[in-house]
Scaffold this active site. Structure first.
Site, short mmCIF file in Angstrom:
data_model
loop_
_atom_site.label_atom_id
_atom_site.label_comp_id
_atom_site.label_asym_id
_atom_site.label_seq_id
_atom_site.Cartn_x
_atom_site.Cartn_y
_atom_site.Cartn_z
N ARG A 51 17.92 24.06 42.55
CA ARG A 51 18.95 23.47 41.71
C ARG A 51 19.15 21.97 41.97
NH1 ARG A 51 23.84 27.82 40.75
NH2 ARG A 51 22.53 29.51 39.94
N ASP A 153 37.46 24.60 34.09
CA ASP A 153 36.28 24.90 34.90
C ASP A 153 36.03 23.70 35.80
OD1 ASP A 153 33.94 27.21 34.63
OD2 ASP A 153 33.21 25.35 35.53
#
Length: 288
Positions: A51, A153
């Site tokens: 990632r 979020d």
């Protein structure tokens, strides 16, 4: 039976494009825990590499150590948002954990009889499928009622997706029959955008659940925080639950993920049904 001779296979050494050792991984674990409350399991080392390697390429750095040095430098604060975005998990789809939505529907019908605005907080909105599922449920259950959905979020990239409300056809195909045409407009490229009436119900903004204070100034009829706190250790979970309690109306509901169990916070919340909680008698009004 013929016994075949054993063949010694050559040992294959896999080399990474960028240097990444255990010390680098431990630095990352400490940083993401500090910034987002995420407790990375030691088994996630390969996932972390996959990632973050894109950020290292983009920044034209030579190693993870160099990336972490930059991240922790005086000018590294701007990169922290990208760092957190890369390591947060955003698996979601419309009407995920579908057993929650009939419960929400009945709850909203009951609350609508009391009059006033119905307020719902989706505390892990990801790319928006969850708050839009909540909005569709509200429009079907209490047509004409005033409903506001706060969608937050940690990841700013997914919030932008939710704000636009545009999804590929394969995601829309998972909707219940009739929902696609009722709630979405098909675009020229084959994607679908949530209708303006649906989008207007939802406000998207960034919020970090482990921040000491939250910019929320009202109580909610329902809070959705599903499949997020599985990444937190128990102390962090308890700290978040203590801040949820005063933000939930006395008869409000807290919807959590299928693998989340908060038995250790029985003084704050009690289980009402399958992964649905309500305030314990002495949990209402707790200070954050």
């Amino acid at each position: 039976m013929i016994k075949l001779p054993s063949i010694a296979l050559p040992k294959v050494e896999y080399t990474r494009e960028f240097a990444f050792n255990d010390a680098d991984f431990e630095r990352i674990r400490k940083l993401i825990y500090r910034e987002a409350g995420i407790a990375l399991n030691p088994s996630k080392k390969d996932m972390v590499y996959g990632r973050l390697v894109r950020r290292i390429r983009e920044l034209k750095l030579s190693s993870f150590a160099a990336y972490l040095d930059q991240l922790e430098s005086a000018s590294g604060r701007r990169e922290f948002e990208q760092f957190v975005n890369a390591l947060t998990t955003n698996l979601t789809f419309f009407f995920r954990e579908e057993h929650h939505f009939p419960i929400l529907s009945e709850h909203l019908k009951k609350k609508a009889q009391q009059g006033g605005e119905l307020a719902i907080w989706c505390a892990a909105a990801s790319t928006g499928e969850e708050p839009y599922s909540i909005a569709m449920t509200a429009l079907e259950s209490v047509p004409g009622a005033r409903v506001s959905i706060t969608a937050t979020d940690l990841d700013t990239t997914v919030l932008e997706t939710g704000r636009k409300g545009i999804y590929p056809a394969d995601k829309i195909a998972r909707l219940p029959a009739g929902h696609a045409t009722r709630f979405f407009d098909k675009q020229g490229d084959g994607s679908y955008q949530a209708k303006a009436a649906l989008r207007s119900m939802i406000s998207f903004s960034r919020l970090n659940l482990i921040d000491s204070t939250w910019p929320l100034r009202k109580q909610y009829d329902a809070i959705f925080c599903r499949n997020v706190m599985i990444y937190f250790d128990r102390d962090t979970q308890l700290a978040v639950l203590k801040k949820f309690a005063p933000l939930l109306k006395p008869d409000g509901l807290l919807f959590v993920g299928h693998s989340e169990n908060f038995y250790f916070a029985a003084d704050l919340f009690k289980l009402r049904g399958k992964t649905v909680y309500e305030l314990a008698a002495n949990g209402a009004g707790r200070s954050a």
